[in-house]
Design a protein around this motif. Structure first.
Motif: not given
Length: 403
Positions: A137-155
């Motif tokens: 996609t030529d788009t850059e994401y951060t670890d935090r964006q992936l974690l938050n968007a996929n609800h991989l962390i609850s807090v």
């Protein structure tokens, strides 16, 4: 001739799949393209339901979709304007034979083609998905964006800040008492000095003075084990214990404690770890005649026993000549380096014969013997029985029953 963008992406995806040993697929309508070699038995290729589930969830967000199945295996799906790119499986825990069979059976894959899956850390999974997203996609994401968007962390970070304030207020009200820095230093000094009795006594003496480190008593003492063993492992390294030995020992006790549900047993594991780490330092200090070169050589062999080991390589890392190292090792250890290498490999093989279901040829290959016959010859010379006899004699009853 310059490659087109599609050819360039194909090149990157194919090599990324091979490098990380995972499946990467592109789906457009009903057409699926694989960038993985021998991908027919990958769950992503084999199971239409899994494909549909990932695509359906990826439709609802712009950030790459990541999910974890019931077997603790991760899969990812990235939506582009024309295709969906799927990646996985990526596992963070080791599957034994039974767990591996259940995993593949979930996705309708025959037992005959099951294979071990590569282990990843969560950080590695996030980085891999970020790289894959950048390619397609030529788009850059951060670890935090992936974690938050996929609800991989609850807090969230904001919730953490609020909870820290509440925790501090509660701590003030209850007048929590933490053991002092000086008391902690005394314990670590005893580990560095190899004073076993004092190290264990001080760790027990500090227990009542530590504030609550978990929502429950069980969590509190598990955390106490992790913190205590980690600090003492570092102190043991400072006391002369090789990092490899310290990390292996501390890792064993931390893993045992994390699985344990009995507080008394957790405390026993913690005390055993501190005692063993300090004892190893004590033993090193009593063997003053053994040079650091010999100990470093042993440490190198233990780390690299699965590889080809050359005397020149070890001597080069230590900054001494190979002839001097050979003479010194023989004088101080009582055996030549090659015999020590064989000893280490045979001990690892013996453990695998008892506690794994791997075949004898596979074990011989794993510990890097050039052939099964040579492995059998050396094993019999060291253990006075063949590998098969050793397995039959020492394999625990529960392993034999499961088989």
């Amino acid at each position: 001739m310059q490659k087109s963008q599609a050819e360039y992406s194909t090149y990157l995806l194919t090599h990324l799949s091979e490098l990380q040993n995972i499946g990467i697929f592109a789906i457009k309508d009903t057409e699926i393209v694989s960038y993985q070699k021998n991908s027919a038995h990958n769950p992503l290729h084999h199971c239409a339901e899994l494909q549909a589930y990932l695509i359906e969830n990826a439709k609802n967000q712009t950030v790459p979709y990541i999910c974890k199945d019931d077997h603790q295996a991760y899969f990812a799906c990235i939506r582009t304007s024309q295709k969906y790119y799927l990646a996985g499986p990526m596992c963070t825990t080791f599957f034994n034979k039974t767990q591996r069979h259940k995993f593949y059976r979930t996705y309708g894959i025959p037992e005959a083609v099951e294979k071990n899956l590569r282990l990843f850390t969560v950080t590695e999974i996030l980085h891999l998905v970020c790289i894959l997203a950048k390619i397609v996609t030529d788009t850059e994401y951060t670890d935090r964006q992936l974690l938050n968007a996929n609800h991989l962390i609850s807090v969230t970070k904001e919730q953490e800040a609020e909870e820290q304030i509440l925790f501090n207020l509660k701590s003030d009200e209850e007048d929590f008492y933490r053991h002092s820095y000086q008391e902690e230093r005394k314990l670590l000094d005893m580990v560095r000095e190899g004073n076993v009795a004092e190290a264990v006594r001080l760790s027990k003496e500090m227990d009542p003075e530590v504030g609550k480190l978990g929502a429950s008593e069980l969590t509190h003492w598990r955390n106490m084990l992790v913190i205590g063993v980690t600090l003492c492992a570092r102190a043991a390294i400072e006391g002369g214990l090789m990092p490899y030995a310290a990390y292996r020992l501390s890792g064993y006790y931390i893993n045992k404690g994390s699985e344990c549900k009995d507080i008394m047993q957790i405390l026993a594991y913690r005390n055993h770890a501190i005692e063993e780490l300090t004892k190893r330092v004590q033993e090193l200090k009593t063997r003053r005649h053994t040079s650091s070169y010999t100990e470093q050589c042993k440490d190198y062999v233990k780390k690299h026993f699965r590889e080809k080991i050359y005397l020149d390589d070890i001597a080069g890392k230590l900054g001494i000549s190979s002839s001097y190292l050979s003479r010194l090792f023989k004088k101080e250890a009582g055996i030549c380096i090659q015999d020590y290498v064989n000893d280490v490999r045979i001990e690892r093989a013996a453990n695998l014969l008892i506690y794994s279901e791997e075949s004898i040829p596979r074990i011989a290959e794993y510990v890097n013997f050039p052939s099964q016959s040579y492995f059998g010859k050396i094993f019999k010379a060291k253990k006075n029985m063949t590998p098969r006899q050793y397995r039959e004699s020492y394999k625990p009853t529960e392993f034999l029953e499961e088989k």
